[in-house]
Design a protein around this motif. Structure first.
Motif, PDB file in Angstrom:
ATOM      1  N   ALA A 270       1.840  18.828 149.872  1.00  0.00           N
ATOM      2  CA  ALA A 270       3.264  18.650 149.591  1.00  0.00           C
ATOM      3  C   ALA A 270       3.879  19.868 148.909  1.00  0.00           C
ATOM      4  CB  ALA A 270       3.453  17.407 148.721  1.00  0.00           C
ATOM      5  N   ASP A 271       3.210  20.400 147.871  1.00  0.00           N
ATOM      6  CA  ASP A 271       3.776  21.526 147.119  1.00  0.00           C
ATOM      7  C   ASP A 271       3.991  22.737 148.014  1.00  0.00           C
ATOM      8  OD1 ASP A 271       3.713  19.956 144.874  1.00  0.00           O
ATOM      9  OD2 ASP A 271       1.790  20.759 144.161  1.00  0.00           O
ATOM     10  N   GLU A 272       2.980  23.079 148.805  1.00  0.00           N
ATOM     11  CA  GLU A 272       3.090  24.250 149.686  1.00  0.00           C
ATOM     12  C   GLU A 272       4.110  24.007 150.795  1.00  0.00           C
ATOM     13  OE1 GLU A 272       2.258  28.086 151.157  1.00  0.00           O
ATOM     14  OE2 GLU A 272       1.879  27.108 149.226  1.00  0.00           O
ATOM     15  N   ARG A 275       7.571  24.230 149.300  1.00  0.00           N
ATOM     16  CA  ARG A 275       7.829  25.614 148.902  1.00  0.00           C
ATOM     17  C   ARG A 275       8.219  26.450 150.112  1.00  0.00           C
ATOM     18  NH1 ARG A 275       5.773  30.569 148.695  1.00  0.00           N
ATOM     19  NH2 ARG A 275       4.000  29.968 150.018  1.00  0.00           N
TER      20      ARG A 275
END
Length: 290
Positions: A270-272, A275
């Motif tokens: 999710a974070d990548e 981003r």
């Protein structure tokens, strides 16, 4: 229409029983074997056997299809009936399960998870009708596990193929072979866990039934006719089936669905992903300004 849909829900299972009675010879004593092969279709790359597992799986699929139509037929906003209450209850519970296990982003998985649980549970419970449960066939549950593995890989690659391949080198590059083995082990463990638990309960039920028959003949053999050989088999096998067939089958369906949700949601970077999505949006806005 309601009565017709109810009949169509039951009819596939009745046809499976009729096919078994008509084409599968009865066995004597303990007979534990794989799915019966009805016939084989010759193909350029080899023979395609049509087995009892496939027939019973299609029967469950058709039953579930018509059951969904039966529960959702004639839905109203006021003065709703029992069928609509049951349908709404199932939807609410599945959505709640998906929300708590996967998060809001994966709410679209609700129908898929409901289908997995329904298919797995009904397939395992076919043994209560004297049918061969398709979940006792490793080929069937392996197909389900491969489908889940494809979903896992798809979400792992949401941040790009290179990011996915880079994950095999973490935490250090020397762990790459172990990470590859772990990736392959996911569908293998899911298939073997489901298959092993269902087939073990199926085998134990057969052994218990045979043991009760022998014990009944030994203890009550003095009774006239065939009554002595069946006295202990009246009621007792049904009690054991509450666990080995009913409880265990539903439990394995729930476990398989939970593993699916956990593996898919945890695979998503999710974070990548967000981003990269924000970076792409910023670049697009900067390009439009220029």
């Amino acid at each position: 229409m309601t009565i017709l849909l109810l009949i169509l829900t039951i009819l596939p299972l009745v046809c499976s029983i009729a096919i078994k009675v008509a084409f599968i010879p009865a066995s004597e004593g303990i007979a534990i074997s794989g799915a019966h092969i009805f016939f084989t279709i010759d193909l350029p790359f080899g023979g395609l056997p049509i087995t009892e597992s496939q027939v019973n799986s299609w029967a469950v699929l058709l039953s579930l299809f018509f059951l969904c139509l039966f529960l959702t037929h004639g839905m109203k906003t006021k003065n709703i009936g029992v069928r609509q209450i049951i349908a709404e209850f199932i939807v609410e519970k599945v959505e709640g399960l998906v929300r708590s296990s996967m998060g809001e982003m994966f709410m679209g998985f609700g129908p898929f998870i409901a289908a997995i649980m329904g298919l797995s549970a009904m397939t395992s419970l076919q043994s209560l009708l004297g049918l061969y449960p398709a979940t006792s066939d490793l080929n069937v549950v392996s197909g389900w596990a491969i489908l889940v593995f494809i979903l896992i890989t798809y979400y792992k690659m949401k941040a790009g193929p290179l990011y996915y391949l880079k994950g095999f080198t973490e935490p250090i590059p020397v762990m790459t072979p172990m990470n590859i083995i772990g990736e392959i082990a996911t569908p293998v463990s899911m298939a073997l866990r489901h298959y092993g638990n269902v087939i073990s309960g199926f085998v134990i039920s057969i052994l218990i039934g045979t043991a009760l028959s022998g014990a009944s003949s030994l203890i009550f053999g003095w009774l006239p006719g065939a009554l002595g050989g069946y006295l202990l088999r009246i009621g007792l096998p049904a009690i054991f089936s509450i666990y080995f067939d009913l409880f265990s089958g539903c439990l394995q369906a729930f476990i398989f669905a939970m593993l699916t949700m956990n593996y898919v949601s945890s695979a998503f970077p999710a974070d990548e992903y967000f981003r990269r999505k924000a970076l792409k949006k910023a670049r697009l806005e900067a390009k439009n300004i220029k």
